[in-house]
Design an enzyme around this catalytic site. Structure first.
Site, PDB file in Angstrom:
ATOM      1  N   LEU A   1      47.144  68.052  25.148  1.00 40.08           N
ATOM      2  CA  LEU A   1      46.140  68.103  24.099  1.00 40.08           C
ATOM      3  C   LEU A   1      45.833  69.539  23.693  1.00 40.08           C
ATOM      4  CD1 LEU A   1      43.558  65.402  25.215  1.00 40.08           C
ATOM      5  CD2 LEU A   1      45.334  65.202  23.470  1.00 40.08           C
TER       6      LEU A   1
ATOM      7  N   LEU B   1      49.182  65.326  28.396  1.00 39.62           N
ATOM      8  CA  LEU B   1      49.726  64.228  27.608  1.00 39.62           C
ATOM      9  C   LEU B   1      51.217  64.405  27.342  1.00 39.62           C
ATOM     10  CD1 LEU B   1      49.063  61.592  26.137  1.00 39.62           C
ATOM     11  CD2 LEU B   1      48.378  62.948  24.135  1.00 39.62           C
TER      12      LEU B   1
ATOM     13  N   ASP C   1      45.344  60.298  30.769  1.00 37.54           N
ATOM     14  CA  ASP C   1      45.653  59.737  29.460  1.00 37.54           C
ATOM     15  C   ASP C   1      47.116  59.294  29.430  1.00 37.54           C
ATOM     16  OD1 ASP C   1      47.139  62.100  29.230  1.00 37.54           O
ATOM     17  OD2 ASP C   1      45.715  63.071  27.888  1.00 37.54           O
TER      18      ASP C   1
END
Length: 314
Positions: free
Chosen positions: A119, A168, A199
């Site tokens: 991210l 991620l 995530d």
């Protein structure tokens, strides 16, 4: 110290964050410059420059090849091929196009010596100071849609990891079908370090792939895996030498695209169908938790402390 940093933020808000972010951005550029010695990088940059103008994307490059679509992260709106909502939307758009055309599979990789740093922390922290709950919801929704696109994609996705895959950028790998890594690549999900929960369905896929103990070590303490370690634990399919990485990937891709398109798609459906609902549910739960954490004062505080730590390191 951190307390001084927090006091300054309280007094001046976004201005101090902007100054801090500028320092982190400059440091990230140095991080990239120090790693531009990979042959894969030089050859790929040349080929990408030749085709960039043919596509209307800012943060990715899409190359339609004979039998497959090659999607490359090449971000201009973020550093180190990081993922913000704009980048994620472009990847989704390219995948949706490839799903509908005559491509038999997708090759997903990146330009440069870094695969993906997860991210875009800088993008997010700038916006959280304006409306924490609203921006937390928007970012969680962007991640949910991005991850679901990978879960629901019917054709094989092959990933060529040329360098560091973080957050991620690492957690989406089990959602793809084959992962080939450069010997110099490494993998890390240091979520707790910057005040985030897992995530990319990693709360489900990591324990299934590498076992609970190893998964927890990555998800809780942020253990960094070398390419060989990631291969041994099942996160990576094969590891290739840096000097021949591109050739090794392309030879295998060309072999795969000789297969019948229906056979490839049906084979993936057989392997993935049992997990699909579980993955969608895991993605939904993870995004709800992320929204809750990011929308809280404690979550904001954790991210600011992480930012302060990164500034202190450089």
């Amino acid at each position: 110290g951190t307390s001084t940093f927090m006091e300054a933020l309280a007094a001046n808000g976004t201005t101090n964050i902007q100054t801090s972010v500028t320092g982190v951005t400059a440091s990230k550029r140095r991080f990239i410059d120090d790693r531009r010695d990979q042959p894969f990088d030089k050859r790929l940059r040349f080929s990408v420059r030749q085709t960039e103008s043919a596509y209307r994307y800012r943060d990715i490059v899409v190359r339609k090849q004979d039998g497959f679509t090659h999607i490359l992260l090449s971000t201009k709106s973020s550093e180190n091929n990081s993922l913000n909502p704009e980048v994620m939307k472009e990847v989704q758009s390219a995948l949706n196009t490839a799903a509908a055309d005559d491509s038999k599979l997708v090759l997903f990789s990146a330009v440069g010596s870094i695969f993906c740093c997860g991210l875009d922390f800088i993008y997010f922290i700038r916006r959280l100071t304006d409306d924490r709950k609203k921006e937390s919801t928007k970012m969680a929704e962007a991640i949910r849609n991005f991850v679901n696109t990978f879960i629901q994609f019917k054709k094989p996705i092959i990933v060529a990891v040329n360098g560091p895959a973080i957050g991620l950028g690492a957690s989406i790998l089990p959602l793809c079908d084959v992962v080939w890594a450069n010997e110099k690549a490494w993998f890390q999900t240091p979520y707790t370090t910057f005040g985030q929960s897992p995530d990319g369905c990693s709360s489900l896929t990591f324990p299934r792939i590498m076992g609970l103990a190893s998964a927890n070590e990555m998800l809780f303490s942020g253990r960094k895996l070398t390419a060989q370690e990631a291969c041994a634990k099942g996160l990576v399919s094969q590891v290739f030498w840096p000097g021949t990485f591109t050739q090794e990937v392309m030879v295998r891709i060309k072999e795969l695209v000789t297969c019948n398109a229906v056979v490839l798609e049906e084979s993936k459906a057989l392997v993935r169908s049992i997990m699909k609902v579980d993955l969608e549910q895991a993605n939904e739960k993870e995004c709800e938790v992320l929204k809750k954490i990011w929308g809280s004062a404690q979550g904001m505080d954790s991210m600011l402390k992480y930012l302060q730590k990164k500034i202190d390191e450089f």
